[in-house]
Design an enzyme around this catalytic site. Structure first.
Site, PDB file in Angstrom:
ATOM      1  N   SER A  67       6.048  51.643 -42.191  1.00 43.65           N
ATOM      2  CA  SER A  67       4.841  52.456 -42.093  1.00 43.65           C
ATOM      3  C   SER A  67       3.972  52.258 -43.331  1.00 43.65           C
ATOM      4  CB  SER A  67       5.276  53.928 -42.016  1.00 43.65           C
ATOM      5  OG  SER A  67       4.203  54.770 -42.293  1.00 43.65           O
ATOM      6  N   ALA A  68       2.674  52.435 -43.148  1.00 42.54           N
ATOM      7  CA  ALA A  68       1.746  52.370 -44.285  1.00 42.54           C
ATOM      8  C   ALA A  68       2.077  53.434 -45.324  1.00 42.54           C
ATOM      9  CB  ALA A  68       0.325  52.566 -43.786  1.00 42.54           C
ATOM     10  N   PRO A 103      -1.748  69.182 -48.277  1.00 38.50           N
ATOM     11  CA  PRO A 103      -1.047  68.576 -49.417  1.00 38.50           C
ATOM     12  C   PRO A 103      -0.433  67.224 -49.028  1.00 38.50           C
ATOM     13  CG  PRO A 103      -0.327  70.854 -49.085  1.00 38.50           C
ATOM     14  CD  PRO A 103      -1.216  70.511 -47.924  1.00 38.50           C
ATOM     15  N   GLY A 104      -0.530  66.269 -49.928  1.00 43.83           N
ATOM     16  CA  GLY A 104       0.080  64.953 -49.673  1.00 43.83           C
ATOM     17  C   GLY A 104      -0.856  63.956 -49.015  1.00 43.83           C
ATOM     18  N   ASP A 105      -2.023  64.428 -48.507  1.00 47.84           N
ATOM     19  CA  ASP A 105      -2.960  63.509 -47.854  1.00 47.84           C
ATOM     20  C   ASP A 105      -3.738  62.699 -48.888  1.00 47.84           C
ATOM     21  OD1 ASP A 105      -2.400  64.065 -45.255  1.00 47.84           O
ATOM     22  OD2 ASP A 105      -4.191  65.270 -44.852  1.00 47.84           O
ATOM     23  N   TYR A 148      10.825  61.246 -45.172  1.00 41.88           N
ATOM     24  CA  TYR A 148      10.586  60.287 -44.082  1.00 41.88           C
ATOM     25  C   TYR A 148      10.084  58.958 -44.661  1.00 41.88           C
ATOM     26  CZ  TYR A 148       7.888  57.752 -40.604  1.00 41.88           C
ATOM     27  OH  TYR A 148       7.366  56.744 -39.832  1.00 41.88           O
ATOM     28  N   LYS A 167      11.751  54.879 -44.889  1.00 39.82           N
ATOM     29  CA  LYS A 167      11.095  53.610 -44.524  1.00 39.82           C
ATOM     30  C   LYS A 167      11.192  52.633 -45.702  1.00 39.82           C
ATOM     31  CE  LYS A 167      10.080  54.658 -40.416  1.00 39.82           C
ATOM     32  NZ  LYS A 167      10.913  54.069 -39.373  1.00 39.82           N
ATOM     33  N   TYR A 177       3.128  49.824 -39.939  1.00 36.78           N
ATOM     34  CA  TYR A 177       2.109  50.307 -39.007  1.00 36.78           C
ATOM     35  C   TYR A 177       1.141  51.209 -39.754  1.00 36.78           C
ATOM     36  CZ  TYR A 177       6.146  49.858 -35.741  1.00 36.78           C
ATOM     37  OH  TYR A 177       7.252  49.468 -35.039  1.00 36.78           O
ATOM     38  N   ARG A 204      -8.696  56.931 -41.798  1.00 33.36           N
ATOM     39  CA  ARG A 204      -7.458  56.218 -41.483  1.00 33.36           C
ATOM     40  C   ARG A 204      -7.761  55.019 -40.598  1.00 33.36           C
ATOM     41  NH1 ARG A 204      -6.363  59.284 -44.778  1.00 33.36           N
ATOM     42  NH2 ARG A 204      -4.680  60.808 -44.947  1.00 33.36           N
TER      43      ARG A 204
HETATM   44  P1  NAD Z   1       9.435  58.214 -30.997  1.00 30.41           P
HETATM   45  O1  NAD Z   1      10.091  59.429 -31.500  1.00 30.41           O
HETATM   46  O2  NAD Z   1       8.548  58.322 -29.815  1.00 30.41           O
HETATM   47  O3  NAD Z   1      10.538  57.090 -30.671  1.00 30.41           O
HETATM   48  C1  NAD Z   1      11.733  56.986 -31.390  1.00 30.41           C
HETATM   49  C2  NAD Z   1      12.871  56.920 -30.388  1.00 30.41           C
HETATM   50  O4  NAD Z   1      14.108  56.819 -31.113  1.00 30.41           O
HETATM   51  C3  NAD Z   1      12.962  58.181 -29.519  1.00 30.41           C
HETATM   52  O5  NAD Z   1      13.005  57.809 -28.155  1.00 30.41           O
HETATM   53  C4  NAD Z   1      14.269  58.848 -29.947  1.00 30.41           C
HETATM   54  O6  NAD Z   1      14.910  59.491 -28.881  1.00 30.41           O
HETATM   55  C5  NAD Z   1      15.051  57.658 -30.483  1.00 30.41           C
HETATM   56  N1  NAD Z   1      16.061  57.995 -31.496  1.00 30.41           N
HETATM   57  C6  NAD Z   1      15.919  58.749 -32.610  1.00 30.41           C
HETATM   58  N2  NAD Z   1      17.078  58.808 -33.287  1.00 30.41           N
HETATM   59  C7  NAD Z   1      17.986  58.071 -32.588  1.00 30.41           C
HETATM   60  C8  NAD Z   1      19.346  57.758 -32.759  1.00 30.41           C
HETATM   61  N3  NAD Z   1      20.055  58.231 -33.781  1.00 30.41           N
HETATM   62  N4  NAD Z   1      19.952  56.969 -31.847  1.00 30.41           N
HETATM   63  C9  NAD Z   1      19.274  56.489 -30.770  1.00 30.41           C
HETATM   64  N5  NAD Z   1      17.974  56.757 -30.557  1.00 30.41           N
HETATM   65  C10 NAD Z   1      17.339  57.544 -31.443  1.00 30.41           C
HETATM   66  O7  NAD Z   1       8.657  57.560 -32.218  1.00 30.41           O
HETATM   67  P2  NAD Z   1       7.577  56.390 -32.237  1.00 30.41           P
HETATM   68  O8  NAD Z   1       6.275  56.998 -32.571  1.00 30.41           O
HETATM   69  O9  NAD Z   1       7.712  55.548 -31.056  1.00 30.41           O
HETATM   70  O10 NAD Z   1       8.066  55.606 -33.524  1.00 30.41           O
HETATM   71  C11 NAD Z   1       8.947  54.512 -33.447  1.00 30.41           C
HETATM   72  C12 NAD Z   1       9.287  54.048 -34.851  1.00 30.41           C
HETATM   73  O11 NAD Z   1       8.087  53.700 -35.520  1.00 30.41           O
HETATM   74  C13 NAD Z   1       9.971  55.128 -35.705  1.00 30.41           C
HETATM   75  O12 NAD Z   1      10.931  54.479 -36.507  1.00 30.41           O
HETATM   76  C14 NAD Z   1       8.837  55.652 -36.543  1.00 30.41           C
HETATM   77  O13 NAD Z   1       9.283  56.181 -37.759  1.00 30.41           O
HETATM   78  C15 NAD Z   1       8.006  54.402 -36.765  1.00 30.41           C
HETATM   79  N6  NAD Z   1       6.597  54.685 -37.069  1.00 30.41           N
HETATM   80  C16 NAD Z   1       5.880  55.492 -36.215  1.00 30.41           C
HETATM   81  C17 NAD Z   1       4.557  55.784 -36.515  1.00 30.41           C
HETATM   82  C18 NAD Z   1       3.756  56.667 -35.591  1.00 30.41           C
HETATM   83  O14 NAD Z   1       2.667  57.098 -35.986  1.00 30.41           O
HETATM   84  N7  NAD Z   1       4.182  56.957 -34.379  1.00 30.41           N
HETATM   85  C19 NAD Z   1       3.970  55.258 -37.682  1.00 30.41           C
HETATM   86  C20 NAD Z   1       4.719  54.443 -38.511  1.00 30.41           C
HETATM   87  C21 NAD Z   1       6.040  54.154 -38.196  1.00 30.41           C
HETATM   88  C1  UD1 Z   2       0.981  60.760 -41.175  1.00 28.48           C
HETATM   89  C2  UD1 Z   2       2.073  60.718 -42.201  1.00 28.48           C
HETATM   90  C3  UD1 Z   2       2.604  59.298 -42.297  1.00 28.48           C
HETATM   91  C4  UD1 Z   2       3.068  58.818 -40.939  1.00 28.48           C
HETATM   92  C5  UD1 Z   2       1.913  58.930 -39.946  1.00 28.48           C
HETATM   93  C6  UD1 Z   2       2.315  58.572 -38.553  1.00 28.48           C
HETATM   94  C7  UD1 Z   2       1.533  62.491 -43.793  1.00 28.48           C
HETATM   95  C8  UD1 Z   2       1.060  62.813 -45.162  1.00 28.48           C
HETATM   96  N1  UD1 Z   2       1.557  61.185 -43.478  1.00 28.48           N
HETATM   97  O1  UD1 Z   2      -0.085  59.923 -41.587  1.00 28.48           O
HETATM   98  O2  UD1 Z   2       3.682  59.269 -43.198  1.00 28.48           O
HETATM   99  O3  UD1 Z   2       3.496  57.462 -41.000  1.00 28.48           O
HETATM  100  O4  UD1 Z   2       1.439  60.279 -39.929  1.00 28.48           O
HETATM  101  O5  UD1 Z   2       3.241  59.472 -38.048  1.00 28.48           O
HETATM  102  O6  UD1 Z   2       1.864  63.367 -43.010  1.00 28.48           O
HETATM  103  N2  UD1 Z   2      -5.826  65.665 -39.723  1.00 28.48           N
HETATM  104  C9  UD1 Z   2      -6.614  66.800 -39.530  1.00 28.48           C
HETATM  105  N3  UD1 Z   2      -6.130  67.783 -38.710  1.00 28.48           N
HETATM  106  C10 UD1 Z   2      -4.934  67.690 -38.060  1.00 28.48           C
HETATM  107  C11 UD1 Z   2      -4.147  66.527 -38.258  1.00 28.48           C
HETATM  108  C12 UD1 Z   2      -4.609  65.535 -39.109  1.00 28.48           C
HETATM  109  O7  UD1 Z   2      -7.688  66.925 -40.098  1.00 28.48           O
HETATM  110  O8  UD1 Z   2      -4.555  68.631 -37.335  1.00 28.48           O
HETATM  111  C13 UD1 Z   2      -6.337  64.574 -40.591  1.00 28.48           C
HETATM  112  C14 UD1 Z   2      -5.467  64.273 -41.790  1.00 28.48           C
HETATM  113  O9  UD1 Z   2      -5.823  65.087 -42.880  1.00 28.48           O
HETATM  114  C15 UD1 Z   2      -5.757  62.779 -42.002  1.00 28.48           C
HETATM  115  C16 UD1 Z   2      -6.012  62.244 -40.585  1.00 28.48           C
HETATM  116  O10 UD1 Z   2      -6.351  63.393 -39.814  1.00 28.48           O
HETATM  117  O11 UD1 Z   2      -6.930  62.615 -42.749  1.00 28.48           O
HETATM  118  C17 UD1 Z   2      -4.806  61.568 -39.975  1.00 28.48           C
HETATM  119  O12 UD1 Z   2      -3.675  62.427 -40.070  1.00 28.48           O
HETATM  120  P1  UD1 Z   2      -2.290  62.124 -39.325  1.00 28.48           P
HETATM  121  O13 UD1 Z   2      -2.550  61.781 -37.899  1.00 28.48           O
HETATM  122  O14 UD1 Z   2      -1.368  63.255 -39.609  1.00 28.48           O
HETATM  123  O15 UD1 Z   2      -1.781  60.769 -39.999  1.00 28.48           O
HETATM  124  P2  UD1 Z   2      -1.554  60.427 -41.558  1.00 28.48           P
HETATM  125  O16 UD1 Z   2      -1.665  61.614 -42.414  1.00 28.48           O
HETATM  126  O17 UD1 Z   2      -2.412  59.260 -41.877  1.00 28.48           O
END
Ligand code: NAD
Ligand code: UD1
Length: 337
Positions: free
Chosen positions: A124-125, A293-295, A149, A153, A177, A231
Site C-alpha cells: 500500500s502507498a 489525525p494521521g492524514d 496496519y 505492509k 496500491y 489522493r
Molecule cells: P478485503 O477485505 O475485501 O479482502 C481480503 C480478503 O482476505 C477477504 O475476503 C477476507 O475474508 C480474507 N482474509 C482475511 N484474513 C484471512 C485469513 N487469515 N485467511 C484467509 N483469508 C483471509 O480487502 P481488499 O480491499 O480486497 O484488500 C486486499 C488486500 O489489499 C489486503 O491485503 C489489503 O490490505 C490490501 N490493500 C487494500 C487497499 C484498499 O484500499 N482496499 C489498499 C492497499 C492495500
Molecule cells: C486510508 C489509509 C491507508 C489505506 C487506505 C486504503 C489512513 C490514514 N490511511 O488511506 O492506510 O491503505 O485507506 O484502505 O486511514 N475522507 C473524508 N471523509 C471520510 C473519509 C475520508 O473527508 O469520511 C478524506 C480523507 O481525509 C482523505 C481522503 O478522503 O483525504 C481519502 O481517505 P480514505 O479513503 O480513508 O483513504 P486514505 O486516507 O488515503
C-alpha cells in the site's frame, strides 16, 4: 499459469480473479470468508464463465493451508488475504500482526516448501508514510508508518525483499496500491464495507443512497486545490489488470520489485464528491470537520516504473470510478448474497 489467490473472494481479489480468468490463467482461491461472501464465486462465474476452485481456509491454519498445496501444483500466488482497517489495527494491533504477518509467513514457508516461486503481494502507498514529496517514487524506499496496519505492509515488504535476496529461485512483485475504488461495470462485484466505512468512496456511496445523513469532510485547510485532501484514486478493474501483468512479470524475472499502482493524478475530497453527484444524479450533503489525525494533504503515485516494467497504464477516470461504484451499491444494497 495455475495461480493461488489468497483473499480471492474479497474486493480486489475478486476483480483480479476475473481478469486472470480472462487472460486464460487457472485460479484457485483460498479465503476464510472473514470479510467476504461465498456468493462472490457465482458472481465471478457470471462475469467470466468460470467458477474458480475454492477452499475455505484460514491462512493461519498451517495444516489446512498445506493441504491446499498438496492438492494443487501452483505456478504462482497472489496474496491478498489480510485485515485492512487502519483504525481497528490501532485498537487490536496483535490481531493485525498475527493475521497479516504470521499468516503471511505460513504462506511464504509453504510456497518455498512446494517450490511455488512467484508471488505478487498487496502492499500500500501507506508504506511511504508522510516522509516524502509527491509524486511518491518507489526509489524513496520505506517511510515511517503511522499505524499497525501500515506496519504490517512494511514488514511484509521487508520479509519478501530479504527472501528474494536469499533464495535465487524466488521472485516477487510488491504492488503499492494507491486508493482503489469503483467496481466491475456489470455491478456484480464491488466493495462491501464492514460496518460504518472509514474510506471516502464507500462513505459517499452510503450517503448517496440515504444510509448516512452527510459526508464528513476531514479538513478544508490543507495546501491543496480546494483545501481538502488529495489522493490518487484508481479503478479496481485497472488495479486488477495490473496484477495480471505483475504475476506474468514475476514469472519471467527473478528477484524482487516494488511497483506503485496508481493513475499519477490526484483528486480532492470535494472533486470526488462532485463526480459522485454526477454519477448518482443528485446532491450529496456534506459538512466540513476538523482534520482526521494521521492524514496527509496530498498523495499520488509516480507511475513511470509500472509503465516501464509492466507496460501498465490506468485506463479509467474518476467519473467512471464513481459511476461503477454507484451501480454496484444500488444493485447490491445488502452486499453480495
Ligand atoms: P478485503 O477485505 O475485501 O479482502 C481480503 C480478503 O482476505 C477477504 O475476503 C477476507 O475474508 C480474507 N482474509 C482475511 N484474513 C484471512 C485469513 N487469515 N485467511 C484467509 N483469508 C483471509 O480487502 P481488499 O480491499 O480486497 O484488500 C486486499 C488486500 O489489499 C489486503 O491485503 C489489503 O490490505 C490490501 N490493500 C487494500 C487497499 C484498499 O484500499 N482496499 C489498499 C492497499 C492495500
Ligand atoms: C486510508 C489509509 C491507508 C489505506 C487506505 C486504503 C489512513 C490514514 N490511511 O488511506 O492506510 O491503505 O485507506 O484502505 O486511514 N475522507 C473524508 N471523509 C471520510 C473519509 C475520508 O473527508 O469520511 C478524506 C480523507 O481525509 C482523505 C481522503 O478522503 O483525504 C481519502 O481517505 P480514505 O479513503 O480513508 O483513504 P486514505 O486516507 O488515503
Amino acid at each position: 499459469m495455475k495461480i493461488l489467490v489468497t483473499g480471492g473472494t474479497g474486493y480486489i481479489g475478486s476483480h483480479t480473479c476475473v481478469e486472470l480468468i480472462k487472460n486464460k490463467h487457472e485460479v484457485v482461491i483460498v479465503d476464510n470468508l472473514y470479510n467476504s461472501s461465498i456468493a462472490v464465486l457465482d458472481r465471478i462465474e457470471m462475469i467470466s464463465g468460470v467458477k474458480p476452485k475454492f477452499y475455505q481456509v484460514d491462512i493461519l491454519d498451517r495444516e489446512a493451508l498445506e493441504a491446499v498445496f498438496k492438492d494443487n501444483k501452483f505456478d504462482a500466488c497472489i496474496h491478498f488475504a489480510g485485515y485492512k482497517a487502519v483504525g481497528e489495527s490501532c485498537e487490536i494491533p496483535l490481531t493485525y500482526y498475527k493475521n497479516n504477518i504470521s499468516g503471511s509467513i505460513n504462506l511464504y514457508e509453504l510456497m518455498r516448501k512446494y517450490h511455488v516461486d512467484n508471488l505478487v503481494f498487496s502492499s500500500s502507498a501507506t508504506v511511504y508514510g508522510d516522509d516524502f514529496e509527491v509524486p511518491f517514487k518507489e526509489e524513496y524506499g520505506l517511510g515511517t508508518t503511522t499505524n499497525p496496519y501500515g506496519s504490517t505492509k512494511k514488514m511484509n515488504e521487508m520479509i519478501l525483499t530479504d527472501l528474494a535476496k536469499a533464495d535465487k529461485d524466488f521472485s516477487t512483485v510488491l504492488l503499492r496500491y494507491f486508493n482503489p475504488i469503483g467496481a466491475h461495470e456489470s455491478g456484480l462485484i464491488g466493495e462491501v464495507p464492514n460496518g460504518i466505512p472509514n474510506n471516502l468512496v464507500p462513505y459517499i456511496a452510503q450517503t448517496a443512497s440515504g444510509q448516512r445523513d452527510f459526508l464528513r469532510v476531514w479538513g478544508n485547510d490543507y495546501d491543496t486545490v480546494d483545501g481538502t485532501g488529495v489522493r490518487d484514486y484508481i479503478h479496481v478493474v485497472d488495479l486488477a489488470k495490473a496484477h495480471v501483468l505483475a504475476i506474468e512479470y514475476a514469472y519471467k524475472n527473478k528477484g524482487s520489485e516494488v511497483i506503485n499502482i496508481g493513475t499519477g493524478k490526484g483528486y480532492s475530497v470535494l472533486e470526488v464528491l462532485h463526480a459522485y453527484e454526477k454519477a448518482c444524479g443528485h446532491e450529496i450533503p456534506y459538512k466540513i470537520m476538523d482534520r482526521r489525525p494521521g492524514d496527509i494533504a496530498t498523495c499520488y503515485a509516480d507511475t513511470e516504473k509500472a509503465s516501464k516494467l509492466l507496460g501498465f497504464k490506468a485506463e479509467y477516470d474518476i467519473n467512471k470510478m464513481c459511476e461503477d461504484s454507484y451501480r454496484f451499491t444500488s444493485l447490491n444494497p445488502d452486499g453480495i448474497k
